[in-house]
Enzyme design. Structure first.
Site, PDB file in Angstrom:
ATOM      1  N   GLY A 124      -7.691  -9.261  -5.046  1.00  0.00           N
ATOM      2  CA  GLY A 124      -9.046  -9.160  -4.487  1.00  0.00           C
ATOM      3  C   GLY A 124     -10.115  -9.647  -5.457  1.00  0.00           C
ATOM      4  O   GLY A 124     -10.010 -10.709  -6.059  1.00  0.00           O
ATOM      5  N   LYS A 160       0.834  -1.210   0.000  1.00  0.00           N
ATOM      6  CA  LYS A 160       0.000   0.000   0.000  1.00  0.00           C
ATOM      7  C   LYS A 160       0.867   1.257   0.000  1.00  0.00           C
ATOM      8  O   LYS A 160       0.539   2.239  -0.656  1.00  0.00           O
ATOM      9  CB  LYS A 160      -0.930  -0.020   1.209  1.00  0.00           C
ATOM     10  N   ASP A 169      -9.461   3.696   2.607  1.00  0.00           N
ATOM     11  CA  ASP A 169     -10.256   2.509   2.906  1.00  0.00           C
ATOM     12  C   ASP A 169     -11.123   2.247   1.681  1.00  0.00           C
ATOM     13  O   ASP A 169     -11.638   3.195   1.074  1.00  0.00           O
ATOM     14  CB  ASP A 169     -11.124   2.724   4.147  1.00  0.00           C
TER      15      ASP A 169
HETATM   16  P1  IMP Z   1      -8.345  -2.107   1.816  1.00  0.00           P
HETATM   17  O1  IMP Z   1      -8.988  -0.772   1.741  1.00  0.00           O
HETATM   18  O2  IMP Z   1      -7.014  -2.133   1.165  1.00  0.00           O
HETATM   19  O3  IMP Z   1      -8.357  -2.683   3.197  1.00  0.00           O
HETATM   20  O4  IMP Z   1      -9.218  -3.081   0.900  1.00  0.00           O
HETATM   21  C1  IMP Z   1     -10.376  -3.716   1.352  1.00  0.00           C
HETATM   22  C2  IMP Z   1     -10.703  -4.916   0.521  1.00  0.00           C
HETATM   23  O5  IMP Z   1     -11.532  -4.510  -0.576  1.00  0.00           O
HETATM   24  C3  IMP Z   1      -9.514  -5.635  -0.125  1.00  0.00           C
HETATM   25  O6  IMP Z   1      -8.985  -6.601   0.717  1.00  0.00           O
HETATM   26  C4  IMP Z   1     -10.156  -6.266  -1.354  1.00  0.00           C
HETATM   27  O7  IMP Z   1     -10.793  -7.450  -0.999  1.00  0.00           O
HETATM   28  C5  IMP Z   1     -11.211  -5.235  -1.729  1.00  0.00           C
HETATM   29  N1  IMP Z   1     -10.684  -4.291  -2.719  1.00  0.00           N
HETATM   30  C6  IMP Z   1     -10.394  -2.980  -2.548  1.00  0.00           C
HETATM   31  N2  IMP Z   1      -9.930  -2.430  -3.689  1.00  0.00           N
HETATM   32  C7  IMP Z   1      -9.916  -3.427  -4.596  1.00  0.00           C
HETATM   33  C8  IMP Z   1      -9.523  -3.476  -5.976  1.00  0.00           C
HETATM   34  O8  IMP Z   1      -9.062  -2.521  -6.595  1.00  0.00           O
HETATM   35  N3  IMP Z   1      -9.661  -4.684  -6.560  1.00  0.00           N
HETATM   36  C9  IMP Z   1     -10.137  -5.785  -5.945  1.00  0.00           C
HETATM   37  N4  IMP Z   1     -10.500  -5.796  -4.671  1.00  0.00           N
HETATM   38  C10 IMP Z   1     -10.399  -4.619  -3.989  1.00  0.00           C
END
Ligand code: IMP
Length: 192
Positions: free
Chosen positions: A147, A13, A67
């Site tokens: 994801g 990240k 987020d």
């Molecule tokens: P975080 O904000 O990085 O914690 O993301 C939360 C969750 O949303 C991730 O673990 C993925 O499962 C999903 N997610 C967020 N952005 C994406 C993306 O661009 N592609 C696919 N999944 C995503």
């Protein structure tokens, strides 16, 4: 402001943020891994704000947090803020979602990303949100990304996120849009 703590202990990240903010002369750093912020907010923005302001207050530094997640219409916006916790692995999370949507005609969904920047006292100075609309396919398509990418289809591009080049996804994704809105605000803050 020269130093900005990224409110995550995830190196991936940090790298991603570095790319989005590369035009700025900012020194980005990770938050210490022992500093855990619980994501207790009820929305993406509440969680981004919570992470940025808590990290700033504790470290007495400016910080940035994001987020994000997937909201599916047929499931009343779920998995939403629980996107990361919807299953143990990406494979399980996709299987669960495909199972929940089995036989359903309404496949409308959107990815949402909220970003917040806090000053060293924990006050939120900038917040932006980006949305990318799409549809959930009935099976995986494409190999890239992470994801839910293989099942998230963007009709205007006629590709899933997992079929797109990183450059294209960066441009049209929820995260790309959130950072595109953030950039001019950060620019005016830095020249003030
Ligand atoms: P975080 O904000 O990085 O914690 O993301 C939360 C969750 O949303 C991730 O673990 C993925 O499962 C999903 N997610 C967020 N952005 C994406 C993306 O661009 N592609 C696919 N999944 C995503």
């Amino acid at each position: 402001m020269k130093k900005l703590i990224v409110a995550t202990s995830n190196v991936g990240k940090l790298k991603e943020m570095q790319e989005y903010l590369e035009e700025f002369d900012l020194q980005l750093g990770l938050k210490p891994s022992e500093l855990e912020i619980e994501e207790t907010g009820m929305s993406f923005m509440e969680n981004a704000i919570l992470k940025a302001s808590q990290v700033s207050k504790i470290l007495n530094e400016w910080s940035i947090a994001d987020d994000s997640g997937l909201m599916v219409d047929e499931l009343n916006g779920q998995p939403g803020i629980f996107s990361a916790r919807y299953g143990k692995t990406d494979f399980d999370r996709i299987n669960r979602l495909l199972g929940e949507l089995e036989g359903k005609n309404n496949r409308q969904a959107k990815f949402v990303c909220a970003v917040a920047i806090s000053n060293s006292r924990g006050q939120i100075i900038i917040k932006t949100e980006g949305i990318c609309e799409g549809e959930i396919l009935t099976e995986r398509r494409g190999e890239s990304g992470f994801g839910y990418d293989p099942i998230f289809f963007v009709p205007e591009i006629k590709q899933t996120f997992a079929q797109m080049s990183p450059e294209l996804k960066r441009k049209i994704s929820h995260r790309g849009k959130a950072f595109a809105s953030l950039t001019p605000l950060l620019k005016s803050l830095l020249i003030r």
